[in-house]
Design an enzyme around this catalytic site. Structure first.
Site, mmCIF file in Angstrom:
data_model
loop_
_atom_site.group_PDB
_atom_site.id
_atom_site.type_symbol
_atom_site.label_atom_id
_atom_site.label_comp_id
_atom_site.label_asym_id
_atom_site.label_seq_id
_atom_site.Cartn_x
_atom_site.Cartn_y
_atom_site.Cartn_z
ATOM 1 N N ASP A 64 0.848 -1.213 0.000
ATOM 2 C CA ASP A 64 0.000 0.000 0.000
ATOM 3 C C ASP A 64 0.875 1.253 0.000
ATOM 4 O O ASP A 64 0.596 2.206 0.712
ATOM 5 C CB ASP A 64 -0.924 -0.032 1.231
ATOM 6 N N LYS A 115 2.151 3.581 -6.057
ATOM 7 C CA LYS A 115 1.644 2.522 -6.936
ATOM 8 C C LYS A 115 2.693 2.001 -7.918
ATOM 9 O O LYS A 115 2.647 0.838 -8.295
ATOM 10 C CB LYS A 115 0.370 2.983 -7.663
ATOM 11 N N ASP A 133 -3.498 -2.988 -2.113
ATOM 12 C CA ASP A 133 -4.587 -2.005 -2.060
ATOM 13 C C ASP A 133 -4.557 -1.129 -3.320
ATOM 14 O O ASP A 133 -3.546 -1.066 -4.029
ATOM 15 C CB ASP A 133 -4.417 -1.127 -0.805
ATOM 16 N N ASN A 134 -5.673 -0.467 -3.574
ATOM 17 C CA ASN A 134 -5.798 0.530 -4.665
ATOM 18 C C ASN A 134 -5.505 -0.040 -6.047
ATOM 19 O O ASN A 134 -4.977 0.676 -6.903
ATOM 20 C CB ASN A 134 -4.845 1.725 -4.425
ATOM 21 N N GLU A 166 -11.157 4.589 -0.191
ATOM 22 C CA GLU A 166 -11.403 4.995 1.193
ATOM 23 C C GLU A 166 -12.259 6.268 1.299
ATOM 24 O O GLU A 166 -11.990 7.264 0.645
ATOM 25 C CB GLU A 166 -10.070 5.202 1.952
#
Ligand SMILES: C[S@@+](CC[C@H](N)C(=O)[O-])C[C@H]1O[C@@H](n2cnc3c(N)ncnc32)[C@H](O)[C@@H]1O
Length: 264
Positions: free
Chosen positions: A191, A194, A219-220, A249
């Site tokens: 996380d 990226k 994540d993401n 989020e």
């Protein structure tokens, strides 16, 4: 003439007020890029300037004023309230957080590595679910964030389970085996920025920190998105990968977690 001018000014200011205070904040959660632009580029610097503090400092102070010391669940829900009612922040958040909780409980890990600590929100979520003796190592290269994370972790009473490692993940990963006596990671929560997901995954493989059964949770993967990482884990015969749909989020924009189990 003067009355017309004054009337137009009042209507213009009122319209501007309604747009800035109501319409933009209402629209923002529906668009991922606007969430980041509005909160990170416009609101956060403005609040920093007005309040003379940083968002992580304001989050810490809110936690210390509103949560129960030594109670991780109280700290986590207080951060969620801060982010929903005061200022958006880039924690994994409450919705994806529930999926993360479930994946952690299923794996019952002893050693967890987290890439990207920020203020320690996900570190708390993970560490509170570890079995006795379980440890979480979390990496953060921003010293100001690492300092706040340590204080939030200590406030929640989880400092014996969490070690915050300060520095860039690319430098810290090769030190994990020797410096921290880690044989292999049971779970790796990815996380951080990226564009680091894929190179760091390959580095973890090279360093022997990913072994048979290691679970990667990223994540993401939908927003902001990690296309090169997804392409790698979804097409590699060494991983079995699964997508968990959710939302960015504290917003209504689609996002999700990717769970990838290393098969050996
Ligand atoms: C999305 S935030 C982490 C949020 C946190 N996991 C949570 O859910 O509460 C990403 C964090 O990763 C840190 N970061 C980004 N790239 C990094 C790197 N290569 N090494 C260490 N930290 C990094 C950033 O400074 C930022 O604090």
């Amino acid at each position: 003439m003067l009355l017309f001018f004054l009337g137009s000014a009042v209507v213009g200011v009122s319209l501007g007020y309604i747009i800035v205070c109501f319409i933009i904040p209402w629209l923002v959660p529906f668009s991922g890029p606007f969430v980041l632009l509005w909160h990170e580029v416009i609101l956060e610097p403005a609040m920093d300037w007005l309040k003379g503090s940083s968002k992580p400092q304001r989050m810490l102070s809110y936690v210390q004023r509103h949560s129960k010391r030594g109670d991780p669940d109280s700290v986590i829900s207080t951060i969620d309230i801060f982010c929903r009612s005061k200022e958006w922040a880039m924690n994994v958040g409450d919705e994806k957080g529930l999926i993360l909780d479930k994946l952690i409980c299923e794996a019952n890990p002893s050693i967890v590595l987290e890439l990207g600590t920020y203020c320690g929100y996900s570190s708390l979520r993970i560490a509170r679910l570890l079995p006795p003796g379980g440890r979480l190592f979390t990496m953060e290269f921003n010293p100001a964030y690492a300092k706040i994370a340590k204080q939030i972790i200590a406030w929640a009473g989880l400092e014996s389970k969490i070690q915050v490692l300060e520095g860039p993940s690319g430098d810290l990963i090769p030190q994990l085996k020797k410096k921290h006596a880690i044989e292999k990671c049971d779970i790796i929560f990815i996380d951080h920025w990226k564009d680091c997901y894929l190179p760091d995954t390959k580095l973890l493989e090279e360093c022997g920190l990913i072994g048979k059964g290691t679970v990667l949770i990223a994540d993401n993967v939908t927003f902001p998105g990690t296309p090169d990482y997804l392409e790698y884990v979804r097409n590699s015969p060494h991983y079995s990968s699964q997508y968990f749909k959710s939302y960015l989020e504290y917003s209504k924009t689609e996002d999700g977690l990717e769970k990838s189990v290393f098969l050996g």
